[in-house]
Scaffold this motif. Structure first.
Motif, PDB file in Angstrom:
ATOM      1  N   SER A 141      52.319  46.926  66.852  1.00 40.78           N
ATOM      2  CA  SER A 141      51.732  47.250  68.159  1.00 40.78           C
ATOM      3  C   SER A 141      52.106  48.657  68.638  1.00 40.78           C
ATOM      4  O   SER A 141      51.553  49.160  69.604  1.00 40.78           O
ATOM      5  N   GLU A 142      53.057  49.299  67.941  1.00 42.32           N
ATOM      6  CA  GLU A 142      53.480  50.648  68.349  1.00 42.32           C
ATOM      7  C   GLU A 142      52.664  51.753  67.672  1.00 42.32           C
ATOM      8  O   GLU A 142      52.851  52.928  68.003  1.00 42.32           O
TER       9      GLU A 142
ATOM     10  N   VAL B 229      53.627  54.943  69.913  1.00 41.83           N
ATOM     11  CA  VAL B 229      54.137  54.877  71.283  1.00 41.83           C
ATOM     12  C   VAL B 229      55.201  53.788  71.297  1.00 41.83           C
ATOM     13  O   VAL B 229      54.917  52.639  70.920  1.00 41.83           O
ATOM     14  N   HIS B 230      56.416  54.131  71.698  1.00 42.69           N
ATOM     15  CA  HIS B 230      57.512  53.159  71.660  1.00 42.69           C
ATOM     16  C   HIS B 230      57.190  51.956  72.540  1.00 42.69           C
ATOM     17  O   HIS B 230      56.578  52.087  73.597  1.00 42.69           O
ATOM     18  N   GLU B 231      57.649  50.783  72.098  1.00 43.72           N
ATOM     19  CA  GLU B 231      57.286  49.540  72.819  1.00 43.72           C
ATOM     20  C   GLU B 231      57.748  49.541  74.278  1.00 43.72           C
ATOM     21  O   GLU B 231      57.172  48.835  75.099  1.00 43.72           O
ATOM     22  N   ARG B 232      58.765  50.357  74.596  1.00 45.47           N
ATOM     23  CA  ARG B 232      59.203  50.371  76.002  1.00 45.47           C
ATOM     24  C   ARG B 232      58.102  50.906  76.924  1.00 45.47           C
ATOM     25  O   ARG B 232      58.149  50.716  78.130  1.00 45.47           O
TER      26      ARG B 232
ATOM     27  N   GLY C  47      50.430  48.503  74.362  1.00 46.38           N
ATOM     28  CA  GLY C  47      50.827  49.163  73.116  1.00 46.38           C
ATOM     29  C   GLY C  47      50.003  50.400  72.814  1.00 46.38           C
ATOM     30  O   GLY C  47      49.200  50.869  73.625  1.00 46.38           O
ATOM     31  N   ALA C  48      50.214  50.920  71.601  1.00 51.07           N
ATOM     32  CA  ALA C  48      49.572  52.176  71.193  1.00 51.07           C
ATOM     33  C   ALA C  48      48.049  52.077  71.233  1.00 51.07           C
ATOM     34  O   ALA C  48      47.367  53.061  71.523  1.00 51.07           O
ATOM     35  N   ASP C  49      47.515  50.900  70.976  1.00 51.80           N
ATOM     36  CA  ASP C  49      46.057  50.707  71.020  1.00 51.80           C
ATOM     37  C   ASP C  49      45.455  51.132  72.354  1.00 51.80           C
ATOM     38  O   ASP C  49      44.284  51.505  72.423  1.00 51.80           O
TER      39      ASP C  49
END
Ligand SMILES: *Cc1c(COP(=O)(O)O)cnc(C)c1O
Length: 424
Positions: A97-98, A258-261, A293-295
């Motif tokens: 997801s990142e 993109v970091h999950e935070r 997430g990055a999406d």
């Protein structure tokens, strides 16, 4: 005892290489009826054999199914980019997801800065390396100006403090601490494109965060080269391209982390419908609700023809056993090149890339004694005998033996040919 830098030894090392058969999965350009010796994976990686089939599959599906192709079969275009996500996450050491494959590197860098470079009068500065890849510098400078800040004062470019033009960790630490509360963003390369120097990314992220700054990485020369653990590094974001060591073709669709935070962040972003929450994307409502997430940073429906070679290429990284296995060979292959240059060409070639394996990837940047003209001569000579390196102004030849398709024999040939040229 066999000389460890002999032809016999190069042949033996190739024979003992557990990854040697992967070379057969690539199309190698020919030179006078034999394989070209290709050391240019840092610029454009070779074509995976499977790429053509993946692209043809998309063309066939389009011709037979037209719009229905979005919704039918396992390779349906609606979710095509999701097939890329898991192998890409393995490649860079992140959670699926990142990561997302989208756009181009520079476009992704801008999108990431829109969200993660939020300068204020008290905290406007961006730190990057001096002599950065021109596109990164253009992107950074234009973002600064876009926000009304002055690059002359707020773009801080850290110059080299080591012989050969590399940068010590102490210098990076000092720069970050000196900027302190003025520092908004650290943008740093995973591997510097000209010198080939690799950096301790987790440490850079830690230092940047300790000053309250955001930290982003440009992994253009690191992805497919180092065994990255980008999630563990703690970076807020990272961007990279897939046409260099990831072998996905000229101008291939790029990558972004993109970091999950930040998966559910309220930060500003430039939005498009493909970043909208999946369940309601086709309701086409006016309000943007980001996919977590990055999406959520996607703008448009992706180029399926562009993603097809990436998918083919990622299969080979998995087939190789991942980056840890590839890196194991890569360190040996580059060490062989380094040892041969030191033993046989010490007066001819100066290696400006650091010698410690953890401070470099596969690339060695070589400065030719005698200046730019001599350097150009050598570069042209190598091309004339079927050895492809690449040239960086003013005086550097980059040689990047990659573990996927290069052999110890290729390295041996290179050194032999440099000797032959020197004798001319
Ligand atoms: C290759 C490379 C680029 C190229 O940018 P594109 O947007 O892919 O054209 C940018 N930055 C770095 C550091 C690179 O190595």
């Amino acid at each position: 005892m066999t000389d460890r830098l002999s032809l016999t030894q190069a042949v033996a090392l190739d024979a003992a290489d557990p990854l040697r058969l992967l070379r057969n999965d690539f199309l190698i350009p020919t030179f006078k009826n034999s394989d070209q010796v290709y050391f240019c994976g840092n610029s454009l990686g070779l074509q995976p054999r499977g790429a053509r089939a993946h692209v043809l599959q998309v063309l066939d599906k389009w011709s037979h199914e037209a719009v229905e192709g979005h919704f039918t079969g396992q390779a349906q275009w609606m979710t095509y980019h999701e097939q890329v996500q898991a192998p890409l996450a393995r490649l860079v050491g992140a959670q699926p997801s990142e990561v997302v494959a989208m756009n181009s590197l520079t476009a992704n860098l801008h999108l990431m800065m829109v969200s993660f470079y939020r300068p204020t009068a008290e905290r406007p500065a961006i730190l990057m390396e001096a002599g950065a890849f021109s596109s990164d510098r253009h992107a950074v400078e234009s973002q600064l100006r876009f926000h009304g800040f002055d690059p002359a004062t707020d773009l801080v470019e850290l110059g080299p403090d080591e012989a050969g033009g590399t940068i010590s960790m102490q210098a990076i630490e000092r720069a970050i601490e000196m900027l302190g509360s003025r520092l908004a963003l650290v943008l740093w390369p995973g591997v510097q494109y000209r010198t080939g120097q690799a950096f301790d990314l987790a440490e850079i992220a830690r230092l940047g965060h300790a000053q309250g700054a955001m930290v982003g990485f440009d992994l253009a020369h690191a992805v497919g080269n180092l065994a990255l653990r980008v999630h563990y590094s703690g970076a807020d974001f990272a961007v990279w391209c897939h046409y260099k060591y990831v072998n996905s073709g000229p101008g291939a669709v790029a990558g972004c982390f993109v970091h999950e935070r930040h998966a559910h962040t309220q930060r500003p972003r430039f939005a498009g419908w493909w970043g909208h929450e999946k369940a309601t994307r086709f309701k086409m409502g006016p309000e943007f609700i980001p996919t977590p997430g990055a999406d959520g940073w996607q703008l448009s429906n992706p180029s399926i023809l562009g993603l097809a070679p990436l998918l083919a290429s990622l299969e080979l990284f998995d087939k190789a056993g991942g980056m840890v296995a590839l890196r194991h060979k890569s360190e040996r292959l580059t060490a062989f090149l380094e040892a041969m240059i030191r033993a046989r060409l010490p007066e001819t070639l100066e290696i400006i890339t650091p010698s410690e394996p953890q401070r470099r990837g596969c690339q060695l940047s070589l400065r030719v004694s005698g200046g730019r003209e001599r350097g150009r001569e050598l570069f042209d000579y190598l091309a004339s005998v079927g050895i492809m390196g690449d040239w960086r102004e003013p005086d550097v030849i980059r040689i990047s033996p990659t573990p996927l398709y290069n052999r110890y024999m290729d390295v041996y040939r290179l050194v032999e040919e440099v000797e032959a040229w020197r004798g001319i």
